[in-house]
Design a protein around this motif. Structure first.
Motif, mmCIF file in Angstrom:
data_model
loop_
_atom_site.group_PDB
_atom_site.id
_atom_site.type_symbol
_atom_site.label_atom_id
_atom_site.label_comp_id
_atom_site.label_asym_id
_atom_site.label_seq_id
_atom_site.Cartn_x
_atom_site.Cartn_y
_atom_site.Cartn_z
ATOM 1 N N ARG A 1 82.988 -14.866 99.299
ATOM 2 C CA ARG A 1 83.131 -15.308 100.910
ATOM 3 C C ARG A 1 83.159 -13.851 101.904
ATOM 4 O O ARG A 1 82.435 -13.730 103.052
ATOM 5 N N SER A 2 83.893 -12.822 101.498
ATOM 6 C CA SER A 2 84.068 -11.522 102.312
ATOM 7 C C SER A 2 82.927 -10.982 102.073
ATOM 8 O O SER A 2 82.360 -10.435 103.258
ATOM 9 N N ALA A 3 82.220 -10.820 100.972
ATOM 10 C CA ALA A 3 80.782 -10.082 100.948
ATOM 11 C C ALA A 3 79.903 -10.671 101.600
ATOM 12 O O ALA A 3 79.020 -10.060 102.510
ATOM 13 N N ALA A 4 79.838 -11.922 101.577
ATOM 14 C CA ALA A 4 78.758 -12.593 102.551
ATOM 15 C C ALA A 4 78.863 -12.464 103.989
ATOM 16 O O ALA A 4 77.769 -12.349 104.681
ATOM 17 N N SER A 5 80.191 -12.249 104.554
ATOM 18 C CA SER A 5 80.395 -12.140 105.970
ATOM 19 C C SER A 5 79.884 -10.896 106.383
ATOM 20 O O SER A 5 79.682 -10.571 107.412
ATOM 21 N N HIS A 6 79.668 -9.934 105.523
ATOM 22 C CA HIS A 6 79.165 -8.639 105.773
ATOM 23 C C HIS A 6 77.582 -8.385 105.846
ATOM 24 O O HIS A 6 77.054 -7.331 105.958
ATOM 25 N N GLY A 7 76.850 -9.589 105.272
ATOM 26 C CA GLY A 7 75.634 -9.615 105.297
ATOM 27 C C GLY A 7 74.712 -8.880 104.103
ATOM 28 O O GLY A 7 73.549 -8.449 104.201
ATOM 29 N N ALA A 8 75.147 -9.225 103.059
ATOM 30 C CA ALA A 8 74.434 -8.969 101.709
ATOM 31 C C ALA A 8 73.364 -9.949 101.351
ATOM 32 O O ALA A 8 73.823 -11.073 101.708
ATOM 33 N N SER A 9 72.309 -9.526 101.209
ATOM 34 C CA SER A 9 71.376 -10.477 100.804
ATOM 35 C C SER A 9 71.289 -10.954 99.242
ATOM 36 O O SER A 9 71.046 -12.143 98.932
ATOM 37 N N LEU A 10 71.473 -9.913 98.334
ATOM 38 C CA LEU A 10 71.782 -10.049 96.908
ATOM 39 C C LEU A 10 73.151 -9.637 96.752
ATOM 40 O O LEU A 10 73.556 -8.537 97.083
ATOM 41 N N LEU A 11 73.873 -10.476 95.905
ATOM 42 C CA LEU A 11 74.999 -10.119 95.427
ATOM 43 C C LEU A 11 75.612 -10.217 93.825
ATOM 44 O O LEU A 11 74.956 -11.359 93.233
ATOM 45 N N THR A 12 75.763 -9.197 93.146
ATOM 46 C CA THR A 12 75.885 -9.416 91.629
ATOM 47 C C THR A 12 77.416 -9.810 91.104
ATOM 48 O O THR A 12 78.336 -9.480 91.723
ATOM 49 N N ALA A 13 77.467 -10.612 90.187
ATOM 50 C CA ALA A 13 78.664 -11.039 89.262
ATOM 51 C C ALA A 13 78.054 -10.807 87.925
ATOM 52 O O ALA A 13 77.003 -11.005 87.613
ATOM 53 N N HIS A 14 79.286 -10.412 87.168
ATOM 54 C CA HIS A 14 79.076 -10.570 85.782
ATOM 55 C C HIS A 14 78.855 -11.809 84.892
ATOM 56 O O HIS A 14 79.641 -12.474 85.165
ATOM 57 N N THR A 15 77.792 -11.937 84.208
ATOM 58 C CA THR A 15 77.522 -13.149 83.414
ATOM 59 C C THR A 15 78.629 -13.370 82.526
ATOM 60 O O THR A 15 78.954 -14.500 82.135
ATOM 61 N N LEU A 16 79.320 -12.268 81.910
ATOM 62 C CA LEU A 16 80.465 -12.461 81.092
ATOM 63 C C LEU A 16 81.561 -12.876 81.647
ATOM 64 O O LEU A 16 82.475 -13.442 80.837
ATOM 65 N N GLY A 17 81.627 -13.237 83.047
ATOM 66 C CA GLY A 17 82.585 -13.920 83.520
ATOM 67 C C GLY A 17 82.788 -15.467 83.321
ATOM 68 O O GLY A 17 83.640 -16.087 83.587
ATOM 69 N N GLY A 18 81.649 -15.938 82.700
ATOM 70 C CA GLY A 18 81.721 -17.156 82.287
ATOM 71 C C GLY A 18 81.321 -18.327 83.303
ATOM 72 O O GLY A 18 80.915 -17.898 84.562
ATOM 73 N N GLU A 19 81.004 -19.574 82.878
ATOM 74 C CA GLU A 19 80.349 -20.711 83.684
ATOM 75 C C GLU A 19 81.176 -20.815 84.789
ATOM 76 O O GLU A 19 80.668 -20.960 86.047
#
Ligand code: C5P
Length: 241
Positions: free
Chosen positions: A75-93
């Protein structure tokens, strides 16, 4: 078929240094990556700098935490206008779904969540040493399936796995490939690398390039050469898998 685009990784310690690189690069470059170094130093100011110049931001924070914390960071990142944002898939479903849902709440401003599979700096021996016994390519496919099933819009993977990802999951997801090295460039800490042309033929939508541009004697010429390789490859038909 989508045209492949260049993302220049602004791996620099301050906005001042990022601006100095930006000023040297061809204006036609539309996408820039803000990663851990610049975001940790400057935070949202780094995104503001790019938005001011009407550039698109690939915010590569590689989020990996409990689902609630990741959702709040999205939510924080989205409010700053990123178009693409990464998350580690190893973080799980559950974590990936929490990231996708939190992004979705942002409506038209929602960044697309891109799942990082196995880092391009990792070799088979590296992943074996952290207890993963599978072959890298099988592990990447497993993580990719998990990410796409969780609603991620795309994946970060090395070019080595790109063809298999396209064969298995088609073209309806964004494929971002780092570890790009024009012929003759230094590899640095990357282990699974490929040229821009090979990456595009394998099905990449975005090529992330850092050091081959940032550390070139002439960053502008280095970027122009990569743009030209992309243009030529884009104009030839991409291989359909
Ligand atoms: O300097 P270089 O071209 O190797 O930079 C590649 C960029 O892509 C870096 O900013 C790195 O964080 C990022 N990246 C990567 N491998 C991944 C995901 C992102 O190298 N799997």
């Amino acid at each position: 078929m989508r045209k492949t685009e260049l993302i220049v990784a602004l791996d620099r310690p301050s906005c001042r240094e990022a601006i100095s690189i930006l000023a040297q690069l061809p204006l036609q470059i539309q996408w820039f990556k803000i990663g851990l170094e610049l975001f940790t130093a400057e935070g949202p100011a780094a995104l503001a700098l790019l938005k001011e110049k009407q550039k698109n931001v690939f915010l590569d924070l590689k989020l990996h935490d409990i689902p609630n914390t990741v959702a709040r960071a999205v939510r924080s990142a989205a409010s700053h206008g990123a178009s693409l944002l990464t998350a580690h898939t190893l973080g799980g479903e559950s974590m990936l779904k929490a990231a996708v849902n939190a992004a979705g709440e942002m409506g038209t401003k929602a960044p697309k969540i891109i799942g990082v599979t196995i880092l391009t700096s990792h070799s088979q021996a590296d992943i074996n040493s952290i207890g993963i016994r599978e072959k890298i390519s099988d592990q990447v496919l497993r993580l990719a399936e998990l990410a796409l099933k969780s609603g991620a819009a795309g994946l970060v993977a090395s070019v080595n796995e790109a063809q298999r990802l396209r064969q298995k999951f088609g073209h309806d997801f964004i494929l971002v490939t780092p570890g790009i090295r024009p012929a003759g460039a230094e590899i640095g800490d990357q282990k699974r690398v490929a040229t821009p042309g090979t990456a595009i033929k394998a099905g990449a939508d975005f090529l992330v390039v850092g050091r081959p541009i940032l550390e070139a004697k002439d960053p502008s010429a280095a970027a122009a050469a990569i743009l030209e390789e992309i243009r030529i490859q884009n104009s030839e038909s991409k291989i359909n898998f």
